[in-house]
Scaffold this motif. Structure first.
Motif, mmCIF file in Angstrom:
data_model
loop_
_atom_site.group_PDB
_atom_site.id
_atom_site.type_symbol
_atom_site.label_atom_id
_atom_site.label_comp_id
_atom_site.label_asym_id
_atom_site.label_seq_id
_atom_site.Cartn_x
_atom_site.Cartn_y
_atom_site.Cartn_z
ATOM 1 N N ALA A 1 0.813 -1.237 0.031
ATOM 2 C CA ALA A 1 -0.047 0.036 0.053
ATOM 3 C C ALA A 1 0.899 1.301 0.038
ATOM 4 O O ALA A 1 1.987 1.052 0.413
ATOM 5 C CB ALA A 1 -0.852 0.111 1.255
ATOM 6 N N GLN A 2 0.477 2.392 -0.495
ATOM 7 C CA GLN A 2 1.108 3.610 -0.532
ATOM 8 C C GLN A 2 2.363 3.470 -1.038
ATOM 9 O O GLN A 2 3.429 4.136 -0.411
ATOM 10 C CB GLN A 2 0.848 4.224 0.751
ATOM 11 N N PHE B 1 4.555 1.521 -1.225
ATOM 12 C CA PHE B 1 5.749 0.829 -0.259
ATOM 13 C C PHE B 1 6.057 -0.485 -1.116
ATOM 14 O O PHE B 1 5.320 -1.336 -1.259
ATOM 15 C CB PHE B 1 5.109 0.638 1.002
ATOM 16 N N ARG C 1 -2.655 -3.739 -6.586
ATOM 17 C CA ARG C 1 -3.840 -3.670 -6.783
ATOM 18 C C ARG C 1 -4.435 -3.223 -8.063
ATOM 19 O O ARG C 1 -5.637 -2.909 -8.084
ATOM 20 C CB ARG C 1 -4.347 -3.251 -5.327
ATOM 21 N N ALA D 1 -4.348 1.457 -9.202
ATOM 22 C CA ALA D 1 -4.922 1.674 -7.862
ATOM 23 C C ALA D 1 -3.926 2.658 -7.006
ATOM 24 O O ALA D 1 -4.225 3.074 -5.864
ATOM 25 C CB ALA D 1 -4.873 0.562 -7.137
ATOM 26 N N MET E 1 2.814 -1.578 4.416
ATOM 27 C CA MET E 1 2.933 -0.731 5.454
ATOM 28 C C MET E 1 2.246 0.704 5.263
ATOM 29 O O MET E 1 2.711 1.219 4.413
ATOM 30 C CB MET E 1 4.413 -0.381 6.140
ATOM 31 N N LEU E 2 1.101 0.879 5.940
ATOM 32 C CA LEU E 2 0.585 2.116 5.587
ATOM 33 C C LEU E 2 1.276 3.211 6.060
ATOM 34 O O LEU E 2 1.787 3.324 7.062
ATOM 35 C CB LEU E 2 -0.891 1.962 6.453
ATOM 36 N N LEU E 3 0.753 4.409 5.626
ATOM 37 C CA LEU E 3 1.390 5.810 6.427
ATOM 38 C C LEU E 3 -0.002 6.469 6.871
ATOM 39 O O LEU E 3 -1.140 6.275 6.398
ATOM 40 C CB LEU E 3 1.722 6.652 5.341
ATOM 41 N N LYS F 1 -7.805 1.950 3.446
ATOM 42 C CA LYS F 1 -7.325 3.317 3.271
ATOM 43 C C LYS F 1 -7.916 4.233 4.215
ATOM 44 O O LYS F 1 -9.117 4.261 4.626
ATOM 45 C CB LYS F 1 -7.926 3.879 1.903
#
Lengths: 997, 98
Positions: free
Chosen positions: A252-253, A255, A429, A447, B1-3, B78
């Motif tokens: 995610a984001q 990473f 994703r 995504a 890993m989320l921020l 999210k």
């Protein structure tokens, strides 16, 4: 010379040094810069492994990370054995030792190959059907046998002596893939000045430029251009270039996790180099330039050693200078294999024939091949391959049937087309879309903040690729706030391009056949297996995958997924997009546990906490126990004592004279502020407002549900200052609990909380002589019972350092807890120890501490309570402020079930035979004669031998326990029933006179 | 890993620095001792556990150590926004799917 099949003048390794290596004990020589695969091929070795299920002889399919067959074990020493290393990726070093896998007794003669003959027994899903009965045989017979036979390679049986490092990195633009597209994108982004990371899994950058001899960029050979561009990028301060670094996970984001193989290619890595380094990169923008992977042709016996992807043969020739055969055949459904035939022909290798499934293709490569005099057969198929340990021939037939012709060859180069590598895109994703015209899945809906360029985006041709990649790199940089690029776009002077190809089984391996035409080499999945899965009812491609294992194992279907999907779709009579693609999951290629674990192993796995007094205890020969992360002195054996003897002596000495105990691990929280008392009122069951400064109180903390959460002695130092102690294990969660209420429920209170656990060393001095031991060292504190009664606290000095001196007892004896700044902990301990020696005091550990407190019926939260015990259950009603209108847990405590009759209550248990010590956790029943399962009415929470009482003692939670005083209960154990009597919780000095004794 | 954006530090920081602390906007009654069994059950035991938007508490444990509130989509994982403890539930959510 490093191998008979090394072509003089070909490849790029000519300047390098010879490297000797061994494979299955046989010595060979290669060249530094070789992979194990290229070095073996240079020596004419194709047979390198046996397949998973049928134990069929296997060779090299590819020249890269997609390799499904050539998995070997690399052994540096007894502990450094790595199974399932892809020989196509492993770089050669002098002295490398490799072994083949999955064969016995030898690679050329493998007993397991009987599975190939017996293959009708092992068709798709055989293990779901064959081993169903008798049911009992699964556990005892089938499973152990299957487990022994299954798996590729042998895991090392010693601890990994290598070390692995980890880095976090941040950048504006992360470019994944260092072929033409990735380099162009990185150049465009780097020239704007933003922070760029460019990573590629290979040792050298260039991607397909390694084999594309026809590519020219900025006036240079494509591969040379790539090296020059990388040198320019490396010289820039804002760019980090990582080779041998595989991006294996996209999370995610933006990473992205990469593993960099730092020293697997070195002869003597040295202790200062990690084996691998895990990079965890957070990027503002990601450019995916992951290229495409060539597919094989699906025909009978297409797995014979010597049959490989056309691009692989080209890589071995153009990069490593190795001919994969002396007389090769080519089987293709697209143009790219022609380039391989042309390159090999020009290098002096005989090309027996090109067999092209297409009817009348035209184009420059076809013209060139024809001009070189290569025989070309359009509209024909290779329907089978001859040979066993090495391909010897290919049998050709018109694709719609007709006369067969067998052509002798020693290698077959094949190409069914190219599959865009959408693995990382899919992991991000993003949703792939099927292009019906080109029969490819390409990136569809994004995504995350990433973009795909070049072959992984379905872009054909070098010019278009560089245009797209350069623009994407510049845009990615601009999106992160960069100015326009100052550089110039690389100019493509010459390039190769090729068209589509085919998916699924080739002629001769169709639905009406039973041949072994492999779709997935690593799992031995044939076209027939996929069809069978559909016939047996699998409809979703995910089910087909699991039933056949197509696309599973270490290569994750890089070459097989599209063929498998096409065959399933054809059998189902559905278009490909309706059948769907299986999900791509991390890791892209296998990742070692070592790289994920990194430094977090051994002593660095979890912090070890030691008190200031630890070195003294260690020097005294203390035995330690782990309490959470803490090491605590458990007991201090003297002169050959066992634990039992040591604990008995320590317990007796404390009550007779005195003992010193290191209580530093107790949690400590300083609660300060004008509203400190109000806050304490809300967080503990007890009343605090009226507690005078200088006095202490035993506090109970509940959760909102009314159950005991923690306990400890609290000293009020001033109207606005409390010294709170918590259990050793509870300190962090109590702090969190307090902060939670202070910040979110009672933010109006003006209070500060500070953890002081590690700031104070705590020395408990307990026993009749405790005051005599402490008093000579104390300044400024009146130690008389009148001035310093039980449960009081004073600030002063001891041994010249500041102290908070608590008069309190967890033993039932006159006792003190001396708090001093941790740095002085050991010095003060040693001074107290010297005083104690004059009186015959002992040091005691946690075990004696537990026994002493149990003799007095003092509970340990977490041992005598388990999160379902109320203050009333524990006999602690007296500690709940009856007049209070609010505290955490006040309402929960009043819930109907918590005030109901018959709840388990904490009581003492005395065994009828005083010598018998109960087991903690043992169940208590009222009637030992009842049938099993018996009705359990409680359990033993604490149990010890008490030398002071001359008998065993125990605490237990028993239903309605306080109404059962004197009742006989039973503790059934495997070797008999133990009779016990319910008693009060205090076993020693019931009146509590010794507190002032 | 989320921020995760800490509304006190005013910075996006990695998930490792944070601890989830359960559902947000569940107020503890000022007269909790006088609450009915039903009200206490609702307060202490019942949680919404939605598929979709959840309002939850987080603590910037290894940072400023403050508790704050966050809006997260449990389907996409999210974070839509974060805001300080004590602030009301946001009326409008940025980029909410539903």
């Amino acid at each position: 010379m490093s191998g008979a099949l090394r072509i003089p003048g070909a490849g790029r390794l000519s300047q390098a040094k010879t490297a000797r290596f061994s494979f299955d004990g046989q010595s060979y020589s290669g060249i530094e810069g070789d992979t194990l695969a290229s070095a073996l091929l240079a020596n004419g070795v194709h047979l390198v492994g046996r397949s998973f299920k049928y134990h069929r002889p296997r060779g090299f399919l590819s020249a890269g990370a997609e390799e499904p067959n050539a998995l070997v074990e690399i052994k540096r020493d007894a502990a450094r054995k790595t199974p399932n290393v892809r020989a196509t990726v492993q770089e050669l070093y002098d002295g490398l030792a490799a072994q083949s896998q999955n064969r016995w007794p030898s690679l050329a003669f493998d007993v397991g190959a009987v599975n190939d003959i017996a293959s009708p027994l092992f068709s798709a899903g055989f293990y779901y059907k064959t081993f169903m009965w008798p049911k009992a045989a699964w556990k005892s017979l089938y499973e152990p046998k299957i487990r022994a036979a299954a798996g590729l390679g042998v895991a090392p049986d010693q601890p990994d002596p290598d070390h692995y490092s980890a880095r976090f990195a941040h950048c504006d633009v992360l470019v994944l893939g260092g072929g033409a597209a990735g380099i162009a994108a990185a150049l465009a982004a780097a020239e704007t000045g933003v922070r760029v990371i460019l990573a590629d899994e290979q040792a050298e950058f260039g991607g397909s430029l390694r084999f594309e001899s026809g590519a020219k960029i900025d006036g240079q050979d494509g591969f040379a251009w790539a090296q020059a561009a990388i040198a320019r990028l490396k010289a820039l301060d804002n760019v980090r270039v990582l080779s041998r670094a595989t991006a294996f996970g996209y999370y995610a984001q933006n990473f992205v996790a990469l593993v960099e193989r730092v020293s697997d290619h070195l002869q003597n890595p040295g202790r200062d180099l990690p084996r691998e380094r895990l990079w965890q990169v957070r990027a503002k923008r990601v450019v995916l330039a992951t290229g495409a992977i060539e597919r094989h042709m699906v025909f009978a016996d297409n797995d014979r050693p010597g049959i490989m992807l056309a691009s692989a043969a080209r890589t071995y020739l153009n990069h490593y200078g190795v001919a994969v055969g002396r007389n090769v055949g080519v089987y293709t459904a697209n143009d790219s294999a022609y380039a391989a035939a042309i390159d090999l022909k020009k290098a002096g290798v005989d090309v027996a024939a090109i067999v092209d499934l297409r009817d009348n293709p035209t184009g420059p490569v076809i013209d060139e091949a024809r001009a070189l005099g290569i025989e070309i057969n359009f509209g024909r198929a290779v329907i089978s391959a001859g040979g066993k340990l090495r391909v010897t021939s290919m049998t050709v037939q018109p694709k719609n049937g007709g006369g067969e012709r067998t052509i002798p060859v020693d290698a077959i180069l094949m190409s069914a087309g190219w599959t865009p590598s959408v693995h990382l895109f899919s992991q991000s994703r993003g949703k792939v879309a099927f292009n019906d015209e080109t029969k490819r899945f390409v990136p569809g809906t994004y995504a995350q903040d990433c973009v795909s360029v070049g072959a992984c985006n379905g872009t054909d041709g070098l010019s278009a690729t560089i245009d797209e990649a350069y623009a994407a790199g510049a845009k990615a940089a601009k999106d992160t706030g960069a100015k326009a690029a100052r550089g110039t776009k690389p100019k493509v002077d010459a390039s190769e391009s090729w068209s589509r190809g085919m998916l699924g089984a080739a002629p001769g391996a169709g639905p009406d056949t039973t041949v072994k035409a492999f779709v997935d080499f690593q799992n031995d999945v044939t076209a027939k297996d996929i069809r069978q899965a559909v016939h047996e009812g699998m409809r979703s491609i995910e089910h087909v995958k699991r039933f056949t294992t197509n696309g599973m194992a270490t290569d994750q279907g890089k070459t097989s997924n599209m063929h498998g999907l096409a065959i399933a779709a054809e059998t189902l009579g559905k278009p490909i997009p309706q059948v769907g693609l299986t999900t791509f999951r991390a890791p892209y290629t296998p990742v070692t546990f070592g790289s994920i674990v990194g430094h977090a192993r051994g002593p660095l796995f979890d912090p070890t906490r030691k008190t200031a007094i630890h070195p003294w205890a260690e020097a005294q020969g203390a035995v330690f126990e782990d309490v959470g992360q803490w090491k605590r002195a458990w007991y201090f054996p003297k002169g050959g004592e066992d634990m039992h003897a040591a604990v008995d002596r320590e317990c007796v000495t404390v009550r007779k004279t005195a003992g010193l105990f290191d209580a530093s691990t107790l949690g400590k929280i300083e609660v300060v502020g004008p509203d400190a008392a109000k806050f304490m009122e809300l967080l503990y069951t007890n009343p605090w407002e009226k507690l005078e400064p200088g006095r202490c109180r035993y506090g109970i903390m509940l959760r909102e549900d009314g159950f005991i959460y923690d306990d400890g002695v609290v000293g009020r130092l001033a109207p606005d200052r409390f010294h709170v102690t918590t259990t050793t294990g509870g300190a962090p969660r109590v702090m969190n609990h307090m902060e939670d209420y202070l910040q979110t429920e009672f933010p109006h209170l003006n209070v500060w909380l500070t953890s002081t656990t590690e700031q104070w060393a705590v020395i408990a001095v307990q026993g009749p002589k405790s005051r005599d031991i402490i008093a000579p060292l104390v300044e400024g504190i009146d130690m008389s019972d009148e001035a310093l009664p039980h449960m009081s606290v004073r600030e002063g000095r001891i041994c010249g350092v500041p102290t908070r001196l608590f008069r309190m007892s967890f033993s039932g004896e006159r006792g003190f807890e001396v708090n001093v700044p941790a740095d002085y902990g050991q010095a003060v301990w040693e001074a107290l120890w010297a005083e104690g020696q004059k009186h015959g005091a002992t040091a005691y550990g946690t075990e004696a501490m537990h026994v002493l407190r149990a003799e007095k019926g003092y509970i340990i939260v977490g041992q005598d309570t388990d999160g379902t015990v109320t203050p009333n259950d524990a006999g602690l009603d007296w500690a709940v402020g009856k007049k209070k209108t609010d505290f955490v847990g006040i309402r929960g405590m009043a819930r109907p079930d918590l005030v109901a009759k018959g709840r388990k209550q904490l009581v003492g248990l005395k065994t009828k035979d005083p010598k018998v010590v109960l087991e903690e956790g043992a169940q208590v029943v009222a009637d030992p004669k009842q049938a099993v399962p018996m009705k359990m009415i409680g359990h033993v929470t604490s149990s010890y031998w008490s030398e002071n009482c001359g008998r065993s003692i125990a605490l237990a939670l028993v239903a309605g326990g306080r109404d059962r005083m004197g009742e006989t209960l039973y503790v059934p154990m495997p070797d008999g029933v133990i009779e016990v009597e319910v008693a009060g919780m205090v076993f020693f000095d019931e009146k509590g006179e010794r507190l002032n004794g | 890993m989320l921020l995760i954006r800490c509304p006190y530090c005013e910075e996006e920081r990695p998930e490792l620095e944070f601890r989830n602390a359960g559902e947000a906007h569940i107020a503890r009654s000022a007269d909790i001792a006088g609450e009915s069994d039903d009200d206490f059950e609702k307060f202490f035991f019942i949680r919404s556990n939605p598929k979709g938007i959840i309002y939850e508490r987080w603590r910037h444990m290894h940072g400023c150590a403050r508790f704050f509130n966050a809006v997260r989509d449990t389907v996409s994982d999210k974070f839509l926004m974060t805001y300080k403890a004590g602030e009301p539930k946001p009326a409008k959510l940025p980029g909410a799917s539903k």
